[in-house]
Design an enzyme around this catalytic site. Structure first.
Site, PDB file in Angstrom:
ATOM      1  CG  HIS A 156       8.991  -8.457   0.191  1.00  0.00           C
ATOM      2  ND1 HIS A 156       8.509  -9.160   1.268  1.00  0.00           N
ATOM      3  CD2 HIS A 156       8.796  -9.249  -0.900  1.00  0.00           C
ATOM      4  CE1 HIS A 156       8.042 -10.330   0.857  1.00  0.00           C
ATOM      5  NE2 HIS A 156       8.209 -10.411  -0.453  1.00  0.00           N
ATOM      6  CE  LYS A 160       5.001  -7.447  -0.480  1.00  0.00           C
ATOM      7  NZ  LYS A 160       4.111  -7.612  -1.646  1.00  0.00           N
TER       8      LYS A 160
HETATM    9  N1  LIG Z   1       2.215 -14.236  -6.307  1.00  0.00           N
HETATM   10  C1  LIG Z   1       3.523 -14.037  -6.537  1.00  0.00           C
HETATM   11  O1  LIG Z   1       4.303 -14.977  -6.759  1.00  0.00           O
HETATM   12  C2  LIG Z   1       4.060 -12.637  -6.529  1.00  0.00           C
HETATM   13  C3  LIG Z   1       3.214 -11.592  -6.346  1.00  0.00           C
HETATM   14  N2  LIG Z   1       3.679 -10.316  -6.472  1.00  0.00           N
HETATM   15  C4  LIG Z   1       2.685  -9.272  -6.377  1.00  0.00           C
HETATM   16  O2  LIG Z   1       2.437  -8.790  -7.700  1.00  0.00           O
HETATM   17  C5  LIG Z   1       2.081  -7.415  -7.636  1.00  0.00           C
HETATM   18  C6  LIG Z   1       2.956  -6.622  -8.599  1.00  0.00           C
HETATM   19  O3  LIG Z   1       4.293  -6.644  -8.157  1.00  0.00           O
HETATM   20  P1  LIG Z   1       5.436  -5.859  -8.980  1.00  0.00           P
HETATM   21  O4  LIG Z   1       5.522  -6.357 -10.374  1.00  0.00           O
HETATM   22  O5  LIG Z   1       6.641  -5.874  -8.122  1.00  0.00           O
HETATM   23  O6  LIG Z   1       4.799  -4.376  -8.961  1.00  0.00           O
HETATM   24  P2  LIG Z   1       4.980  -3.197 -10.028  1.00  0.00           P
HETATM   25  O7  LIG Z   1       4.425  -1.969  -9.376  1.00  0.00           O
HETATM   26  O8  LIG Z   1       6.372  -3.159 -10.550  1.00  0.00           O
HETATM   27  O9  LIG Z   1       4.048  -3.643 -11.240  1.00  0.00           O
HETATM   28  C7  LIG Z   1       2.674  -3.458 -11.299  1.00  0.00           C
HETATM   29  C8  LIG Z   1       2.349  -2.917 -12.674  1.00  0.00           C
HETATM   30  O10 LIG Z   1       0.943  -2.792 -12.828  1.00  0.00           O
HETATM   31  C9  LIG Z   1       0.689  -1.479 -13.310  1.00  0.00           C
HETATM   32  N3  LIG Z   1      -0.692  -1.059 -13.091  1.00  0.00           N
HETATM   33  C10 LIG Z   1      -1.185  -0.110 -12.253  1.00  0.00           C
HETATM   34  N4  LIG Z   1      -2.526  -0.007 -12.406  1.00  0.00           N
HETATM   35  C11 LIG Z   1      -2.877  -0.920 -13.347  1.00  0.00           C
HETATM   36  C12 LIG Z   1      -4.119  -1.275 -13.958  1.00  0.00           C
HETATM   37  N5  LIG Z   1      -5.269  -0.703 -13.579  1.00  0.00           N
HETATM   38  N6  LIG Z   1      -4.112  -2.247 -14.898  1.00  0.00           N
HETATM   39  C13 LIG Z   1      -2.963  -2.858 -15.271  1.00  0.00           C
HETATM   40  N7  LIG Z   1      -1.761  -2.554 -14.748  1.00  0.00           N
HETATM   41  C14 LIG Z   1      -1.725  -1.596 -13.796  1.00  0.00           C
HETATM   42  C15 LIG Z   1       1.726  -0.632 -12.612  1.00  0.00           C
HETATM   43  O11 LIG Z   1       1.858   0.661 -13.157  1.00  0.00           O
HETATM   44  P3  LIG Z   1       2.445   1.837 -12.195  1.00  0.00           P
HETATM   45  O12 LIG Z   1       3.863   1.465 -11.922  1.00  0.00           O
HETATM   46  O13 LIG Z   1       2.300   3.092 -12.992  1.00  0.00           O
HETATM   47  O14 LIG Z   1       1.561   1.814 -10.966  1.00  0.00           O
HETATM   48  C16 LIG Z   1       2.942  -1.503 -12.867  1.00  0.00           C
HETATM   49  O15 LIG Z   1       3.418  -1.358 -14.175  1.00  0.00           O
HETATM   50  C17 LIG Z   1       2.184  -7.014  -6.162  1.00  0.00           C
HETATM   51  O16 LIG Z   1       0.915  -7.129  -5.561  1.00  0.00           O
HETATM   52  C18 LIG Z   1       3.115  -8.070  -5.577  1.00  0.00           C
HETATM   53  O17 LIG Z   1       2.938  -8.258  -4.204  1.00  0.00           O
HETATM   54  C19 LIG Z   1       4.978 -10.027  -6.760  1.00  0.00           C
HETATM   55  C20 LIG Z   1       5.873 -11.040  -6.925  1.00  0.00           C
HETATM   56  C21 LIG Z   1       5.497 -12.434  -6.774  1.00  0.00           C
HETATM   57  O1  LIG Z   2       5.918  -7.605  -3.890  1.00  0.00           O
HETATM   58  C1  LIG Z   2       6.746  -8.530  -4.044  1.00  0.00           C
HETATM   59  O2  LIG Z   2       7.867  -8.345  -4.522  1.00  0.00           O
HETATM   60  C2  LIG Z   2       6.332  -9.891  -3.657  1.00  0.00           C
HETATM   61  N1  LIG Z   2       5.111 -10.061  -3.251  1.00  0.00           N
HETATM   62  C3  LIG Z   2       4.489 -11.292  -2.933  1.00  0.00           C
HETATM   63  C4  LIG Z   2       3.882 -11.262  -1.555  1.00  0.00           C
HETATM   64  O3  LIG Z   2       3.388 -10.199  -1.120  1.00  0.00           O
HETATM   65  O4  LIG Z   2       3.836 -12.305  -0.904  1.00  0.00           O
HETATM   66  C5  LIG Z   2       5.348 -12.493  -3.212  1.00  0.00           C
HETATM   67  C6  LIG Z   2       6.835 -12.285  -3.151  1.00  0.00           C
HETATM   68  O5  LIG Z   2       7.254 -12.411  -1.833  1.00  0.00           O
HETATM   69  C7  LIG Z   2       7.293 -11.005  -3.803  1.00  0.00           C
END
Ligand SMILES: NC(=O)C1=CN([C@@H]2O[C@H](COP(=O)(O)OP(=O)(O)OC[C@H]3O[C@@H](n4cnc5c(N)ncnc54)[C@H](OP(=O)(O)O)[C@@H]3O)[C@@H](O)[C@H]2O)C=CC1
Ligand SMILES: O=C(O)C1=N[C@H](C(=O)O)C[C@H](O)C1
Length: 264
Positions: A156, A160
């Site tokens: 990743h 992450k």
């Molecule tokens: N299930 C799936 O298919 C997938 C899951 N994921 C998961 O999703 C999550 C987010 O990934 P990603 O978008 O890359 O991460 P990012 O860090 O880009 O996005 C997370 C966002 O949430 C914000 N945030 C922080 N605290 C809060 C709060 N209390 N309330 C609301 N928002 C908040 C962050 O702000 P700030 O940047 O200031 O911290 C940021 O804008 C991770 O856990 C990842 O592993 C990701 C891709 C696919």
């Molecule tokens: O953080 C990410 O980017 C992703 N997180 C998820 C995970 O932890 O499995 C899903 C995806 O692989 C992308």
């Protein structure tokens, strides 16, 4: 009628793609975009932040709008807030955030008694299909003479925060259940000795801007099978989550997964 949705973590990498793809979907209406008040983009239009122009929904902590489903891609504290919002609004919850502590996971299970919840570490179609294929392989190889060694590799982007990925952990869990494996290790160093069969090892690579890649290895004596599933961008996760929101809105309370959503 379009499904009214809210997005939590709407300024993040995933949040922005949900805003962009959700806005283009005529069957969805984005009515709220949540971020925490300390976020540098707080108060800005969520569409502008996502690069698609104004959608007349600002990044906020509260909303007067009613929504049928909330999608959470954020951080553990944000996920916790999303669960509370969904329960209070009697809305469906699509939980995608990974790296949650047991106390947060328990809250999600509790919420599923009163609202519909789709909870999956990956919303991607091909990842969930690969999970099925790995279960078939695990079942077929569980009693193979000489044994099959299972290793899960994930790669990743450098940003992450949790490791190994939630998806890697789910691959390990599904395979372990089929093969009766009870030991899990994270990388190896020093002189751990010969590899026992009753073990699954995880290896997490963090590099560049990789949107997500998983390889599951079943190593036998004399031959090996590997399955790799790779995202080229984040839209596979966003599309799956939007589909999950449509699926869950109006469903009866309960815990659902992406197999339910995708009909796998
Ligand atoms: N299930 C799936 O298919 C997938 C899951 N994921 C998961 O999703 C999550 C987010 O990934 P990603 O978008 O890359 O991460 P990012 O860090 O880009 O996005 C997370 C966002 O949430 C914000 N945030 C922080 N605290 C809060 C709060 N209390 N309330 C609301 N928002 C908040 C962050 O702000 P700030 O940047 O200031 O911290 C940021 O804008 C991770 O856990 C990842 O592993 C990701 C891709 C696919
Ligand atoms: O953080 C990410 O980017 C992703 N997180 C998820 C995970 O932890 O499995 C899903 C995806 O692989 C992308």
């Amino acid at each position: 009628m379009a499904t009214r949705i809210a997005i939590n973590g709407a300024a993040g990498r995933m949040g922005q793609r949900l805003v962009a793809l959700g806005s283009a979907d005529k069957d969805l209406d984005i009515v709220a975009c949540f971020e925490y008040s300390g976020h540098p983009k707080f108060g800005q239009d969520a569409g502008t932040v996502a690069g698609i122009g104004e959608i007349d929904v600002t990044l906020a902590e509260e909303t007067a709008a009613e929504y049928a489903a909330i999608i959470d891609f954020s951080v553990p504290a944000g996920a916790h807030a999303a669960v509370e919002r969904a329960v209070n609004a009697k809305a469906a919850l699509v939980m995608a955030t990974t790296g949650l502590e047991e106390e947060h996971q328990a809250k999600i299970r509790e919420a599923a008694q009163v609202i519909p919840v789709v909870w999956a570490p990956s919303m991607s179609t091909t990842v969930n299909l690969t999970m099925k294929l790995c279960e078939i392989a695990a079942e077929a190889l569980k009693d193979i003479p000489g044994g099959a060694d299972v290793e899960v590799l994930e790669r990743h982007h450098r940003f992450k925060e949790d490791s190994p990925s939630g998806t890697a952990l789910r691959f390990g869990e599904l395979i372990a259940n089929k093969m009766g494996i009870t030991n899990f290790v994270h990388g190896r160093e020093g002189r751990p000795g010969a590899r026992p069969h009753n073990e699954i090892a995880y290896h997490a690579i963090r590099t560049g801007d990789n949107p997500g890649e998983h390889t599951i290895i079943f190593g036998l004596l004399g031959e090996t099978i590997e399955m790799t599933v790779r995202a080229s961008n984040r839209d596979c996760y966003a599309t799956g989550a939007l589909q999950a929101a449509k699926f869950a809105a109006g469903k009866k309370p309960g815990l659902y997964n992406m197999n339910d959503v995708l009909g796998l």
